[in-house]
Design a protein around this motif. Structure first.
Motif, PDB file in Angstrom:
ATOM      1  N   SER A  96      -5.765  -0.341  -1.499  1.00 21.18           N
ATOM      2  CA  SER A  96      -6.093   0.197  -0.004  1.00 21.18           C
ATOM      3  C   SER A  96      -6.535   1.148  -0.335  1.00 21.18           C
ATOM      4  O   SER A  96      -6.850   1.316   0.586  1.00 21.18           O
ATOM      5  CB  SER A  96      -4.732  -0.359   0.097  1.00 21.18           C
ATOM      6  OG  SER A  96      -4.276   1.457   0.127  1.00 21.18           O
ATOM      7  N   LEU A  97      -6.242   2.292  -1.201  1.00 24.17           N
ATOM      8  CA  LEU A  97      -7.698   3.091  -1.082  1.00 24.17           C
ATOM      9  C   LEU A  97      -8.906   3.051  -1.303  1.00 24.17           C
ATOM     10  O   LEU A  97     -10.178   4.002  -0.721  1.00 24.17           O
ATOM     11  CB  LEU A  97      -7.749   3.360  -2.220  1.00 24.17           C
ATOM     12  CG  LEU A  97      -5.574   4.725  -2.324  1.00 24.17           C
ATOM     13  CD1 LEU A  97      -4.747   5.385  -3.311  1.00 24.17           C
ATOM     14  CD2 LEU A  97      -6.313   6.302  -1.284  1.00 24.17           C
ATOM     15  N   PHE A 154       0.575  11.275   2.158  1.00 21.49           N
ATOM     16  CA  PHE A 154      -0.103  10.454   1.146  1.00 21.49           C
ATOM     17  C   PHE A 154       1.312   8.962   1.187  1.00 21.49           C
ATOM     18  O   PHE A 154       0.335   7.716   1.007  1.00 21.49           O
ATOM     19  CB  PHE A 154      -0.261  10.862  -0.222  1.00 21.49           C
ATOM     20  CG  PHE A 154      -0.037  10.889  -0.947  1.00 21.49           C
ATOM     21  CD1 PHE A 154      -1.185  10.784  -1.797  1.00 21.49           C
ATOM     22  CD2 PHE A 154       1.372   9.307  -2.638  1.00 21.49           C
ATOM     23  CE1 PHE A 154      -2.003  10.733  -2.513  1.00 21.49           C
ATOM     24  CE2 PHE A 154       0.868   9.766  -3.035  1.00 21.49           C
ATOM     25  CZ  PHE A 154      -1.148   9.479  -3.803  1.00 21.49           C
ATOM     26  N   THR A 155       2.411   9.203   1.270  1.00 22.28           N
ATOM     27  CA  THR A 155       3.591   7.638   0.913  1.00 22.28           C
ATOM     28  C   THR A 155       3.289   7.133   1.685  1.00 22.28           C
ATOM     29  O   THR A 155       3.820   5.961   0.871  1.00 22.28           O
ATOM     30  CB  THR A 155       5.300   8.613   0.487  1.00 22.28           C
ATOM     31  OG1 THR A 155       5.394   7.496   0.030  1.00 22.28           O
ATOM     32  CG2 THR A 155       5.254   8.679   2.064  1.00 22.28           C
ATOM     33  N   TYR A 171      -4.899   9.115  -8.894  1.00 17.68           N
ATOM     34  CA  TYR A 171      -4.801   7.655  -8.639  1.00 17.68           C
ATOM     35  C   TYR A 171      -5.026   6.800 -10.410  1.00 17.68           C
ATOM     36  O   TYR A 171      -3.574   6.096 -10.283  1.00 17.68           O
ATOM     37  CB  TYR A 171      -4.438   7.121  -7.978  1.00 17.68           C
ATOM     38  CG  TYR A 171      -3.435   6.148  -7.622  1.00 17.68           C
ATOM     39  CD1 TYR A 171      -2.203   7.128  -6.754  1.00 17.68           C
ATOM     40  CD2 TYR A 171      -3.177   5.210  -7.192  1.00 17.68           C
ATOM     41  CE1 TYR A 171      -1.162   6.298  -5.862  1.00 17.68           C
ATOM     42  CE2 TYR A 171      -1.670   4.407  -7.166  1.00 17.68           C
ATOM     43  CZ  TYR A 171      -0.631   4.583  -6.689  1.00 17.68           C
ATOM     44  OH  TYR A 171       0.057   4.197  -5.876  1.00 17.68           O
ATOM     45  N   SER A 186       0.586   6.093   3.177  1.00 20.56           N
ATOM     46  CA  SER A 186      -0.999   5.640   3.204  1.00 20.56           C
ATOM     47  C   SER A 186      -2.091   5.983   4.421  1.00 20.56           C
ATOM     48  O   SER A 186      -2.420   4.938   4.324  1.00 20.56           O
ATOM     49  CB  SER A 186      -0.710   4.283   2.896  1.00 20.56           C
ATOM     50  OG  SER A 186      -0.232   3.633   1.731  1.00 20.56           O
ATOM     51  N   LEU A 232       2.826   4.548  -6.941  1.00 22.38           N
ATOM     52  CA  LEU A 232       2.944   6.256  -7.578  1.00 22.38           C
ATOM     53  C   LEU A 232       3.692   7.140  -7.134  1.00 22.38           C
ATOM     54  O   LEU A 232       4.764   7.842  -7.278  1.00 22.38           O
ATOM     55  CB  LEU A 232       1.868   6.103  -7.816  1.00 22.38           C
ATOM     56  CG  LEU A 232       1.012   5.549  -9.249  1.00 22.38           C
ATOM     57  CD1 LEU A 232       0.087   6.003  -9.551  1.00 22.38           C
ATOM     58  CD2 LEU A 232       2.344   5.157 -10.267  1.00 22.38           C
ATOM     59  N   GLY A 233       3.045   6.992  -6.041  1.00 23.04           N
ATOM     60  CA  GLY A 233       4.115   8.364  -4.542  1.00 23.04           C
ATOM     61  C   GLY A 233       5.127   8.443  -4.788  1.00 23.04           C
ATOM     62  O   GLY A 233       5.358   9.440  -4.182  1.00 23.04           O
ATOM     63  N   MET A 249      -6.348   8.825   6.240  1.00 20.82           N
ATOM     64  CA  MET A 249      -7.592   8.677   5.267  1.00 20.82           C
ATOM     65  C   MET A 249      -8.366   7.084   6.094  1.00 20.82           C
ATOM     66  O   MET A 249      -9.326   6.225   5.364  1.00 20.82           O
ATOM     67  CB  MET A 249      -7.826   8.269   3.872  1.00 20.82           C
ATOM     68  CG  MET A 249      -6.612   7.332   3.812  1.00 20.82           C
ATOM     69  SD  MET A 249      -7.204   6.297   2.015  1.00 20.82           S
ATOM     70  CE  MET A 249      -8.945   5.463   2.343  1.00 20.82           C
ATOM     71  N   SER A 297       1.136  -1.054  -0.239  1.00 17.91           N
ATOM     72  CA  SER A 297       0.216  -0.377  -0.224  1.00 17.91           C
ATOM     73  C   SER A 297       1.035   1.346   0.115  1.00 17.91           C
ATOM     74  O   SER A 297       0.376   2.456  -0.458  1.00 17.91           O
ATOM     75  CB  SER A 297      -1.222   0.306   1.174  1.00 17.91           C
ATOM     76  OG  SER A 297      -1.618   1.476   1.612  1.00 17.91           O
ATOM     77  N   ALA A 298       1.882   1.190   0.954  1.00 18.63           N
ATOM     78  CA  ALA A 298       2.998   2.404   1.135  1.00 18.63           C
ATOM     79  C   ALA A 298       3.617   2.755  -0.256  1.00 18.63           C
ATOM     80  O   ALA A 298       3.685   3.855  -0.498  1.00 18.63           O
ATOM     81  CB  ALA A 298       3.195   2.277   2.082  1.00 18.63           C
TER      82      ALA A 298
END
Ligand code: TRP
Length: 470
Positions: free
Chosen positions: A330-331, A233-234, A112, A236, A29-30, A239, A25-26
Motif C-alpha cells: 500500500s505504500l 502511521f499505524t 520499512y 496507514s 511492522l507498525g 499519504m 495495510s494497517a
C-alpha cells in the motif's frame, strides 16, 4: 449529482475484500515492531493513552475522510485531488497533497523494507534453532551481528523489495488480498500464545502496569507528537495509501463501519504485542527504551524457552513478514497507480521503476545501523543530537509528513469539498454520526495537529542554535 467515476485499475470484489486489504495495510511492522519500542522509549502508559486517544478522535475520522476522497476520485491520489479540487472549484494546487504522499510512501517503504528484512532473517534464525535456550545477552548479540553487517541487511532488503514488487505488479485483486483473510487471524493466535508465555513469566503485571498506568511526568511534548504520528502511521493514513485503496471501493459500502472495524483490529494487534513484549523485557532486566531492536531482542528469548519455541518462533516471523508485506504494497500503490495513469506504463514497468528507487533509498537505512551508526546529521539540534539517518527519516515521515498530510486531507474534506458531496459519499445520512465526523474533522483534527506541532517547535531552542552558529 456528478456522474460516478470508475477506476481504471479495477475494483475490490466487495466490502470484505476492502476490509481485508485495508487491515492488511494497517496491521504491520507498525503494530508489532514500532509500537512497543516507541512506547518503551516514551515512558509507557501516558504515551499509550495519548496514542489511543489519537486513534479515536483523529485516526478514525481521517480514515473515513481519506477513503471518502479516494472513492469519489477513483484515481491515484494525485489525480483524485486534481479532480476533486476542480469539482469543488478550488485551486489545482491541492494535487500537491498527492505528490507529498507519494514522496512519504517512498521514504517510509525505504526503511520499512530494511526492517522487514530483519524479520525475514529471523525466520531462518528461528527455524535453525539458534534461539533455543539462548540468554538475553546471546539474543542481543545475534541481533547486533545482523544489523552490523551491511551486506546481510542489503540481501534481506533486496529480497523483501522483490517480494513487494511481485505483488504490486500483479494488480489489485489477485495476490495478497486473499492471504490477509488467514494471516491476520493466525497472527492473532500467535500473539495470544506469546501473551500466554508473558502471563506465566512472572512479570506480566509489571508489563501491564508499564503499558497502562499513565504517568504524565514521563511524556514530553515530543512524545505526544510521536504518539500522534504513530496513530497516522499505524492506520496507514496521511499519504494516500488508504485513499488509493478507497478508490477501488465499491459504491455502496459503508465507509464509517469499515473504518471503525479496521481501527479496532489494528489497535488490538498493537496492544497484544505490547502485552507480550514488556513482561519479557522486565523479567530479563532489559531496557524498555532499548530502541528499534526491542522486539528482536525480546521475543526470541521467549521462543528460546517455551516448548515448541522453534516452531512458534518461525511461524511468528513468517507472519510478521506477511503483515509487513501486505503493508508495503500500500505504500507504493499511489506511485504505481500514478505511473500507470499519467506515464502510460504497464503495472509491471511501474512496479519495477518504483521498486528500484525505493531499494536505492533504502541504503540510507541499511548504513544507519553500521557504517554510519555514529553519523548524527543533526547533532547540533536539541533532541536530535543522537539521531541516525534512519531515526531522522522515520521522524520526518511519521511525525511530520503524515500529520501534515492528514491535516490537508481534513481541511480539504470539510472546508473545500461541498457538504452535500461528503454527505452523499459517506452515505450515512445527515444525522448525529455524520455531524460528529464533520465536527471532528473540521475542528478537532486541525486544532490537535497544530497545537502538537507548535508545542514541539517550542522545544527547539532557536536562540542556542544561532549561538552555536556564531
Ligand atoms: N500501517 C502500516 C504498519 O503499521 C505501515 C503503512 C502501510 C503505512 N501503509 C502506510 C504507514 C501508509 C503510513 C502510510 O506497519
Amino acid at each position: 449529482m456528478a456522474e460516478k467515476r470508475k477506476s481504471i485499475h479495477g475494483i475490490w470484489s466487495g466490502r470484505l475484500a476492502f476490509i481485508l486489504a485495508a487491515t492488511g495495510s494497517a496491521v504491520g511492522l507498525g503494530n508489532i515492531w514500532k509500537f512497543p519500542y516507541i512506547a518503551g522509549e516514551n515512558g509507557g502508559g501516558a504515551f499509550v493513552l495519548v496514542y489511543l486517544l489519537c486513534i479515536a478522535v483523529i485516526g478514525i475520522p481521517i480514515m473515513m475522510a481519506e477513503v471518502m476522497l479516494g472513492r469519489r476520485g477513483r484515481r491515484s491520489p494525485v489525480n483524485t485531488m486534481h479532480a476533486l479540487a476542480a469539482e469543488a472549484g478550488a485551486s489545482r494546487h491541492w494535487h500537491w497533497l498527492g505528490w507529498a504522499g507519494m514522496l512519504a510512501g517512498f521514504l517510509i517503504l525505504s526503511y520499512y523494507s530494511v526492517i522487514a528484512g530483519w524479520a525475514l532473517a529471523y525466520i531462518f534464525r528461528s527455524a535453525g534453532g539458534v534461539f533455543t535456550g539462548a540468554t538475553a545477552e546471546g539474543v542481543s548479540a545475534i541481533f547486533d551481528r545482523l544489523v552490523g553487517d551491511p551486506e546481510r541487511l542489503i540481501s534481506w532488503h533486496t529480497l523483501f523489495m522483490v517480494m513487494t514488487m511481485l505483488v504490486v505488479a500483479r494488480g489489485v485483486r489477485s495476490g495478497l488480498e486473499q492471504a490477509v483473510r488467514y494471516l491476520v487471524p493466525a497472527l492473532f493466535v500467535l500473539l495470544l500464545i506469546l501473551d500466554g508465555y508473558a502471563l506465566a513469566s512472572g512479570a506480566f503485571n509489571q508489563g501491564l502496569a508499564f503499558l497502562f498506568t499513565p504517568d504524565f511526568s514521563k511524556i514530553s511534548a515530543n512524545g505526544v507528537l510521536i504518539a500522534m504520528g504513530h496513530a497516522f502511521f499505524t492506520l496507514s493514513l496521511g499519504m494516500g495509501a488508504i485513499m488509493v485503496y478507497g478508490s477501488y471501493l465499491p459504491d455502496r459500502t459503508s465507509i464509517a463501519r469499515t473504518s471503525v472495524t479496521i481501527a479496532l483490529l489494528d489497535t488490538l494487534v498493537a496492544l497484544l504485542a505490547g502485552m507480550a513484549i514488556f513482561p519479557i523485557v522486565f523479567v530479563n532486566g532489559l531496557d524498555p527504551g532499548e530502541g528499534a531492536g526491542l522486539i528482536f531482542k525480546t521475543l526470541p528469548i521467549a521462543f528460546g524457552h517455551m516448548p515448541g519455541g522453534a516452531l512458534f518462533g518461525t511461524l511468528f516471523f513468517v507472519l510478521l513478514v506477511f503483515a509487513a508485506w501486505t503493508s508495503s504494497i500500500s505504500l507504493i500503490e499511489p506511485a504505481v497507480a500514478w505511473l500507470v495513469e499519467n506515464r502510460g506504463m504497464t503495472r509491471v514497468q511501474a512496479s519495477v521503476l518504483a521498486g528500484v528507487i525505493t531499494w536505492l533509498v533504502g541504503m540510507l537505512t541499511v548504513f544507519s545501523f553500521n557504517s554510519w551508526a555514529d553519523f548524527h546529521p543533526l547533532f547540533f539540534v536539541p533532541h536530535f543530537e543522537q539521531a541516525t539517518v534512519f531515526d531522522l527519516l522515520d521522524y520526518l515521515t511519521a511525525n511530520v509528513m503524515l500529520p501534515l498530510g492528514g491535516l490537508a486531507i481534513a481541511l480539504f474534506s470539510v472546508w473545500i469539498m461541498q457538504r452535500n458531496d461528503s454527505v452523499e459519499e459517506l452515505d450515512m445520512g445527515d444525522g448525529a454520526a455524520y455531524r460528529l465526523w464533520h465536527f471532528l474533522v473540521r475542528y478537532v483534527t486541525p486544532v490537535a495537529v497544530i497545537i502538537v506541532f507548535l508545542n514541539v517547535t517550542r522545544l527547539v531552542d532557536f536562540g542556542s542554535l544561532l549561538g552555536l552558529a556564531e
